[in-house]
Design a protein around this motif. Structure first.
Motif, PDB file in Angstrom:
ATOM      1  N   GLY A  18       0.813  -1.209   0.000  1.00  0.00           N
ATOM      2  CA  GLY A  18       0.000   0.000   0.000  1.00  0.00           C
ATOM      3  C   GLY A  18       0.848   1.261   0.000  1.00  0.00           C
ATOM      4  N   ALA A  19       1.945   1.252   0.738  1.00  0.00           N
ATOM      5  CA  ALA A  19       2.829   2.416   0.769  1.00  0.00           C
ATOM      6  C   ALA A  19       3.492   2.642  -0.589  1.00  0.00           C
ATOM      7  CB  ALA A  19       3.892   2.235   1.852  1.00  0.00           C
ATOM      8  N   VAL A  20       3.860   1.561  -1.261  1.00  0.00           N
ATOM      9  CA  VAL A  20       4.463   1.677  -2.590  1.00  0.00           C
ATOM     10  C   VAL A  20       3.440   2.233  -3.583  1.00  0.00           C
ATOM     11  CG1 VAL A  20       5.422   0.357  -4.521  1.00  0.00           C
ATOM     12  CG2 VAL A  20       6.184  -0.104  -2.187  1.00  0.00           C
ATOM     13  N   VAL A  21       2.220   1.699  -3.520  1.00  0.00           N
ATOM     14  CA  VAL A  21       1.158   2.188  -4.412  1.00  0.00           C
ATOM     15  C   VAL A  21       0.847   3.652  -4.105  1.00  0.00           C
ATOM     16  CG1 VAL A  21      -1.291   1.949  -4.996  1.00  0.00           C
ATOM     17  CG2 VAL A  21       0.161  -0.071  -4.856  1.00  0.00           C
ATOM     18  N   ALA A  22       0.780   4.007  -2.820  1.00  0.00           N
ATOM     19  CA  ALA A  22       0.492   5.391  -2.441  1.00  0.00           C
ATOM     20  C   ALA A  22       1.560   6.335  -2.981  1.00  0.00           C
ATOM     21  CB  ALA A  22       0.382   5.519  -0.925  1.00  0.00           C
ATOM     22  N   ALA A  23       2.817   5.949  -2.843  1.00  0.00           N
ATOM     23  CA  ALA A  23       3.895   6.801  -3.348  1.00  0.00           C
ATOM     24  C   ALA A  23       3.790   6.983  -4.857  1.00  0.00           C
ATOM     25  CB  ALA A  23       5.250   6.206  -2.967  1.00  0.00           C
ATOM     26  N   ALA A  24       3.580   5.887  -5.567  1.00  0.00           N
ATOM     27  CA  ALA A  24       3.482   5.970  -7.027  1.00  0.00           C
ATOM     28  C   ALA A  24       2.253   6.756  -7.452  1.00  0.00           C
ATOM     29  CB  ALA A  24       3.441   4.568  -7.636  1.00  0.00           C
ATOM     30  N   PHE A  25       1.141   6.503  -6.806  1.00  0.00           N
ATOM     31  CA  PHE A  25      -0.098   7.181  -7.183  1.00  0.00           C
ATOM     32  C   PHE A  25      -0.031   8.673  -6.893  1.00  0.00           C
ATOM     33  CE2 PHE A  25      -4.462   8.591  -6.202  1.00  0.00           C
ATOM     34  CZ  PHE A  25      -5.028   8.387  -7.442  1.00  0.00           C
ATOM     35  N   LEU A  26       0.507   9.042  -5.749  1.00  0.00           N
ATOM     36  CA  LEU A  26       0.545  10.458  -5.390  1.00  0.00           C
ATOM     37  C   LEU A  26       1.573  11.241  -6.194  1.00  0.00           C
ATOM     38  CD1 LEU A  26      -0.003  10.225  -1.554  1.00  0.00           C
ATOM     39  CD2 LEU A  26      -1.657  10.861  -3.319  1.00  0.00           C
ATOM     40  N   VAL A  27       2.592  10.572  -6.700  1.00  0.00           N
ATOM     41  CA  VAL A  27       3.598  11.256  -7.509  1.00  0.00           C
ATOM     42  C   VAL A  27       3.188  11.279  -8.982  1.00  0.00           C
ATOM     43  CG1 VAL A  27       5.980  11.140  -8.335  1.00  0.00           C
ATOM     44  CG2 VAL A  27       5.486  10.785  -5.920  1.00  0.00           C
ATOM     45  N   ILE A  28       2.677  10.159  -9.488  1.00  0.00           N
ATOM     46  CA  ILE A  28       2.399  10.029 -10.920  1.00  0.00           C
ATOM     47  C   ILE A  28       0.914  10.070 -11.243  1.00  0.00           C
ATOM     48  CG2 ILE A  28       2.645   8.510 -12.913  1.00  0.00           C
ATOM     49  CD1 ILE A  28       5.098   7.306 -11.458  1.00  0.00           C
ATOM     50  N   GLY A  29       0.128   9.278 -10.533  1.00  0.00           N
ATOM     51  CA  GLY A  29      -1.222   8.991 -10.965  1.00  0.00           C
ATOM     52  C   GLY A  29      -2.293  10.000 -10.635  1.00  0.00           C
ATOM     53  N   ILE A  30      -2.172  10.703  -9.546  1.00  0.00           N
ATOM     54  CA  ILE A  30      -3.282  11.556  -9.112  1.00  0.00           C
ATOM     55  C   ILE A  30      -3.539  12.687 -10.104  1.00  0.00           C
ATOM     56  CG2 ILE A  30      -2.003  13.118  -7.621  1.00  0.00           C
ATOM     57  CD1 ILE A  30      -4.427  12.803  -5.645  1.00  0.00           C
ATOM     58  N   ASP A  31      -2.487  13.200 -10.718  1.00  0.00           N
ATOM     59  CA  ASP A  31      -2.671  14.271 -11.705  1.00  0.00           C
ATOM     60  C   ASP A  31      -3.386  13.769 -12.952  1.00  0.00           C
ATOM     61  OD1 ASP A  31      -1.426  16.137 -10.110  1.00  0.00           O
ATOM     62  OD2 ASP A  31       0.551  15.771 -10.981  1.00  0.00           O
ATOM     63  N   ARG A  32      -3.171  12.514 -13.287  1.00  0.00           N
ATOM     64  CA  ARG A  32      -3.809  11.943 -14.472  1.00  0.00           C
ATOM     65  C   ARG A  32      -5.251  11.549 -14.204  1.00  0.00           C
ATOM     66  NH1 ARG A  32       0.811   8.007 -16.972  1.00  0.00           N
ATOM     67  NH2 ARG A  32       2.404   9.602 -17.189  1.00  0.00           N
ATOM     68  N   VAL A  33      -5.509  11.034 -13.012  1.00  0.00           N
ATOM     69  CA  VAL A  33      -6.852  10.555 -12.678  1.00  0.00           C
ATOM     70  C   VAL A  33      -7.776  11.707 -12.313  1.00  0.00           C
ATOM     71  CG1 VAL A  33      -8.146   9.163 -11.014  1.00  0.00           C
ATOM     72  CG2 VAL A  33      -6.023   8.301 -11.957  1.00  0.00           C
ATOM     73  N   GLU A  34      -7.261  12.661 -11.562  1.00  0.00           N
ATOM     74  CA  GLU A  34      -8.076  13.792 -11.108  1.00  0.00           C
ATOM     75  C   GLU A  34      -7.372  15.092 -11.469  1.00  0.00           C
ATOM     76  OE1 GLU A  34     -11.093  15.692 -10.172  1.00  0.00           O
ATOM     77  OE2 GLU A  34     -11.203  13.554  -9.776  1.00  0.00           O
ATOM     78  N   PRO A  35      -7.721  15.699 -12.600  1.00  0.00           N
ATOM     79  CA  PRO A  35      -7.040  16.926 -13.030  1.00  0.00           C
ATOM     80  C   PRO A  35      -7.156  18.078 -12.029  1.00  0.00           C
ATOM     81  CG  PRO A  35      -8.369  16.020 -14.811  1.00  0.00           C
ATOM     82  CD  PRO A  35      -8.685  15.230 -13.585  1.00  0.00           C
ATOM     83  N   SER A  36      -8.196  18.120 -11.256  1.00  0.00           N
ATOM     84  CA  SER A  36      -8.338  19.215 -10.290  1.00  0.00           C
ATOM     85  C   SER A  36      -7.389  19.070  -9.105  1.00  0.00           C
ATOM     86  CB  SER A  36      -9.783  19.289  -9.792  1.00  0.00           C
ATOM     87  OG  SER A  36     -10.135  18.113  -9.111  1.00  0.00           O
ATOM     88  N   ALA A  37      -6.679  17.949  -8.994  1.00  0.00           N
ATOM     89  CA  ALA A  37      -5.721  17.751  -7.909  1.00  0.00           C
ATOM     90  C   ALA A  37      -4.346  18.309  -8.236  1.00  0.00           C
ATOM     91  CB  ALA A  37      -5.601  16.264  -7.583  1.00  0.00           C
TER      92      ALA A  37
END
Length: 73
Positions: A18-37
């Motif tokens: 979960g920590a690995v996924v959180a790091a990857a998601f918060l660095v790479i994925g959140i901007d792609r999934v939620e543009p308002s973030a």
């Protein structure tokens, strides 16, 4: 005693994943999934505990939105 140790080991590996996924998601994925973030860097650390607990769902939604785009919601 062995079952408790096994349960703790499984929990440890689950949270590490979960920590690995959180790091990857918060660095790479959140901007792609939620543009308002975009640009909300102070908000992102608040998401870490939740992502560590529901990381399989986060991965599923992230890959689904990456593959199918915005209409996959």
């Amino acid at each position: 005693m062995q079952s408790a140790t096994l349960l703790l080991e499984i929990s440890r590996y689950y949270l590490i994943a979960g920590a690995v996924v959180a790091a990857a998601f918060l660095v790479i994925g959140i901007d792609r999934v939620e543009p308002s973030a975009r640009g909300s860097y102070v908000f992102r650390p608040l998401l870490i505990p939740g992502i560590c607990l529901i990381w399989p769902l986060v991965l599923y939604r992230w890959f689904r939105l990456e593959k199918h785009g915005e209409g996959a919601r």
